[in-house]
Write a protein that holds these residues in place. Structure first.
Motif, mmCIF file in Angstrom:
data_model
loop_
_atom_site.group_PDB
_atom_site.id
_atom_site.type_symbol
_atom_site.label_atom_id
_atom_site.label_comp_id
_atom_site.label_asym_id
_atom_site.label_seq_id
_atom_site.Cartn_x
_atom_site.Cartn_y
_atom_site.Cartn_z
ATOM 1 N N GLN A 106 0.895 -1.219 0.138
ATOM 2 C CA GLN A 106 -0.158 0.029 -0.080
ATOM 3 C C GLN A 106 0.794 1.370 0.082
ATOM 4 O OE1 GLN A 106 0.109 -2.406 2.436
ATOM 5 N NE2 GLN A 106 -0.773 -1.555 4.309
ATOM 6 N N THR A 107 0.375 2.248 -0.641
ATOM 7 C CA THR A 107 1.109 3.563 -0.701
ATOM 8 C C THR A 107 1.518 4.161 0.705
ATOM 9 O OG1 THR A 107 -0.141 4.032 -2.860
ATOM 10 C CG2 THR A 107 1.179 5.777 -1.712
ATOM 11 N N THR A 108 0.388 4.061 1.762
ATOM 12 C CA THR A 108 0.826 4.727 3.088
ATOM 13 C C THR A 108 1.156 3.359 3.816
ATOM 14 O OG1 THR A 108 -0.563 6.470 2.839
ATOM 15 C CG2 THR A 108 -0.068 5.571 5.000
ATOM 16 N N LYS A 109 2.358 3.091 4.003
ATOM 17 C CA LYS A 109 2.848 2.014 4.571
ATOM 18 C C LYS A 109 2.287 2.070 6.091
ATOM 19 C CE LYS A 109 5.398 0.755 1.379
ATOM 20 N NZ LYS A 109 4.801 0.580 0.133
ATOM 21 N N PRO A 110 2.260 0.634 6.897
ATOM 22 C CA PRO A 110 1.928 0.798 8.190
ATOM 23 C C PRO A 110 2.872 1.469 8.971
ATOM 24 C CG PRO A 110 1.759 -1.586 7.349
ATOM 25 C CD PRO A 110 2.313 -0.734 6.305
ATOM 26 N N ALA A 111 2.654 1.946 10.056
ATOM 27 C CA ALA A 111 3.430 2.473 11.024
ATOM 28 C C ALA A 111 4.875 1.508 11.427
ATOM 29 C CB ALA A 111 2.900 3.114 12.505
ATOM 30 N N GLU A 112 4.481 0.273 11.858
ATOM 31 C CA GLU A 112 5.331 -0.664 12.008
ATOM 32 C C GLU A 112 5.034 -1.796 11.138
ATOM 33 O OE1 GLU A 112 5.893 0.705 16.852
ATOM 34 O OE2 GLU A 112 4.797 -1.255 16.353
ATOM 35 N N PHE A 113 5.907 -2.667 10.481
ATOM 36 C CA PHE A 113 6.177 -3.939 10.107
ATOM 37 C C PHE A 113 7.627 -4.609 9.938
ATOM 38 C CE2 PHE A 113 6.758 -0.907 6.609
ATOM 39 C CZ PHE A 113 7.566 -1.132 6.000
ATOM 40 N N GLU B 206 14.052 -8.080 9.521
ATOM 41 C CA GLU B 206 13.973 -6.758 9.421
ATOM 42 C C GLU B 206 12.677 -6.098 10.252
ATOM 43 O OE1 GLU B 206 15.624 -6.211 4.738
ATOM 44 O OE2 GLU B 206 13.605 -5.977 5.262
ATOM 45 N N GLY B 207 13.060 -5.153 10.899
ATOM 46 C CA GLY B 207 12.106 -4.396 11.717
ATOM 47 C C GLY B 207 11.926 -3.136 11.076
ATOM 48 N N TYR B 208 10.529 -2.274 10.513
ATOM 49 C CA TYR B 208 10.486 -1.317 10.155
ATOM 50 C C TYR B 208 9.493 -0.394 11.158
ATOM 51 C CZ TYR B 208 12.088 -2.685 5.554
ATOM 52 O OH TYR B 208 12.851 -3.367 4.634
ATOM 53 N N ARG C 183 11.821 2.093 18.052
ATOM 54 C CA ARG C 183 10.659 0.859 17.751
ATOM 55 C C ARG C 183 11.465 0.107 16.700
ATOM 56 N NH1 ARG C 183 7.031 -0.737 20.858
ATOM 57 N NH2 ARG C 183 5.308 -1.059 19.056
ATOM 58 N N ALA C 184 11.886 0.428 15.651
ATOM 59 C CA ALA C 184 12.399 -0.274 14.609
ATOM 60 C C ALA C 184 13.692 -1.371 15.139
ATOM 61 C CB ALA C 184 12.925 0.480 13.387
ATOM 62 N N ARG C 185 14.717 -0.680 15.825
ATOM 63 C CA ARG C 185 15.559 -1.396 16.496
ATOM 64 C C ARG C 185 14.930 -2.513 17.436
ATOM 65 N NH1 ARG C 185 17.745 -3.734 20.897
ATOM 66 N NH2 ARG C 185 20.221 -3.741 20.717
ATOM 67 N N ARG D 36 14.688 1.143 9.365
ATOM 68 C CA ARG D 36 14.993 -0.370 9.282
ATOM 69 C C ARG D 36 16.050 -0.608 10.005
ATOM 70 N NH1 ARG D 36 16.598 -3.582 3.694
ATOM 71 N NH2 ARG D 36 18.137 -2.193 3.918
ATOM 72 N N PHE D 37 15.807 -1.687 10.685
ATOM 73 C CA PHE D 37 17.122 -2.358 11.673
ATOM 74 C C PHE D 37 16.936 -3.818 10.837
ATOM 75 C CE2 PHE D 37 17.304 1.256 13.933
ATOM 76 C CZ PHE D 37 18.284 1.202 14.536
ATOM 77 N N THR D 38 18.066 -4.437 10.541
ATOM 78 C CA THR D 38 18.170 -5.753 10.017
ATOM 79 C C THR D 38 19.003 -6.645 10.836
ATOM 80 O OG1 THR D 38 20.207 -5.511 8.682
ATOM 81 C CG2 THR D 38 18.111 -4.885 7.655
ATOM 82 N N ALA D 39 18.799 -7.813 11.007
ATOM 83 C CA ALA D 39 19.910 -8.871 11.694
ATOM 84 C C ALA D 39 19.846 -10.139 10.688
ATOM 85 C CB ALA D 39 19.193 -9.148 13.187
ATOM 86 N N THR D 40 20.959 -10.830 10.905
ATOM 87 C CA THR D 40 21.155 -11.890 10.133
ATOM 88 C C THR D 40 21.346 -13.121 11.078
ATOM 89 O OG1 THR D 40 21.967 -10.700 8.211
ATOM 90 C CG2 THR D 40 22.138 -12.947 7.976
ATOM 91 N N VAL D 41 20.940 -14.354 10.857
ATOM 92 C CA VAL D 41 20.743 -15.484 11.776
ATOM 93 C C VAL D 41 20.760 -16.745 10.877
ATOM 94 C CG1 VAL D 41 18.432 -15.748 12.232
ATOM 95 C CG2 VAL D 41 20.190 -16.792 13.842
ATOM 96 N N SER D 42 21.637 -17.697 11.072
ATOM 97 C CA SER D 42 21.746 -18.971 10.485
ATOM 98 C C SER D 42 21.050 -19.850 11.303
ATOM 99 C CB SER D 42 23.140 -19.253 10.248
ATOM 100 O OG SER D 42 23.359 -20.585 9.759
ATOM 101 N N VAL D 43 20.122 -20.623 11.013
ATOM 102 C CA VAL D 43 19.334 -21.379 11.714
ATOM 103 C C VAL D 43 19.602 -22.901 10.973
ATOM 104 C CG1 VAL D 43 17.477 -19.912 12.335
ATOM 105 C CG2 VAL D 43 17.330 -21.337 10.201
ATOM 106 N N ASP D 44 19.802 -23.932 11.920
ATOM 107 C CA ASP D 44 19.731 -25.372 11.507
ATOM 108 C C ASP D 44 18.551 -25.938 11.654
ATOM 109 O OD1 ASP D 44 22.422 -24.964 11.388
ATOM 110 O OD2 ASP D 44 23.023 -26.051 13.017
#
Length: 143
Positions: A43-50, A73-75, A81-83, A129-137
């Motif tokens: 949507q054009t107007t993004k949610p406050a948090e996603f 990713e947290g937006y 709040r993103a962090r 936007r904050f991002t984290a990367t994790v490897s999962v088995d």
């Protein structure tokens, strides 16, 4: 001989996060509300948090286990709040590894590759936007 099918890490993580995020301060971030998924809301107007989860590669660990790399990713409109969302997403995946299930998938381990980092997204300039990367088995499933 049975087929060993790689587990969908995105679906497993989204199932887990869709219950964890609302229970820990992010009530509007769920799959049902379409504010948690593998794509940025259209949507054009993004949610406050996603939030967003993406598989960005990985490798097979052994015959029955794969180690996909998940980007979490947290937006949010507010930087903290993103962090916080991204950090909570990472904590949920790590806890899942201790418990042994990520959503409905069997998970053996989670290794943090990248801690939450501030990484603005050029297509969503009005959200942090904050991002984290994790490897999962993850254990493979059978057909």
């Amino acid at each position: 001989m049975e087929l060993l099918i790689p587990t969908d890490g995105e679906v497993a993580a989204l199932d887990e996060l869709s219950t964890v995020l609302p229970a820990h301060g992010f009530p509007g971030v769920t799959r049902a509300a379409q504010t948690l998924g593998t794509k940025i809301p259209t949507q054009t107007t993004k949610p406050a948090e996603f939030g967003r989860v993406m598989t960005v590669g990985g490798a097979g660990r052994d015959l029955v286990t794969d180690s996909p790399l998940l980007v979490l990713e947290g937006y949010a409109v507010k930087e903290q709040r993103a962090r916080d969302m991204c950090a909570l997403m990472l904590a949920a995946v790590e806890r899942a590894a201790r418990v042994g299930t990520l959503g409905t998938a069997v998970i053996y381990a989670a290794r943090v590759v990248g801690l939450p980092a501030n990484l603005p997204h050029p297509q969503v300039p009005d959200r942090f936007r904050f991002t984290a990367t994790v490897s999962v088995d993850l254990r493979r499933t059978t057909a």
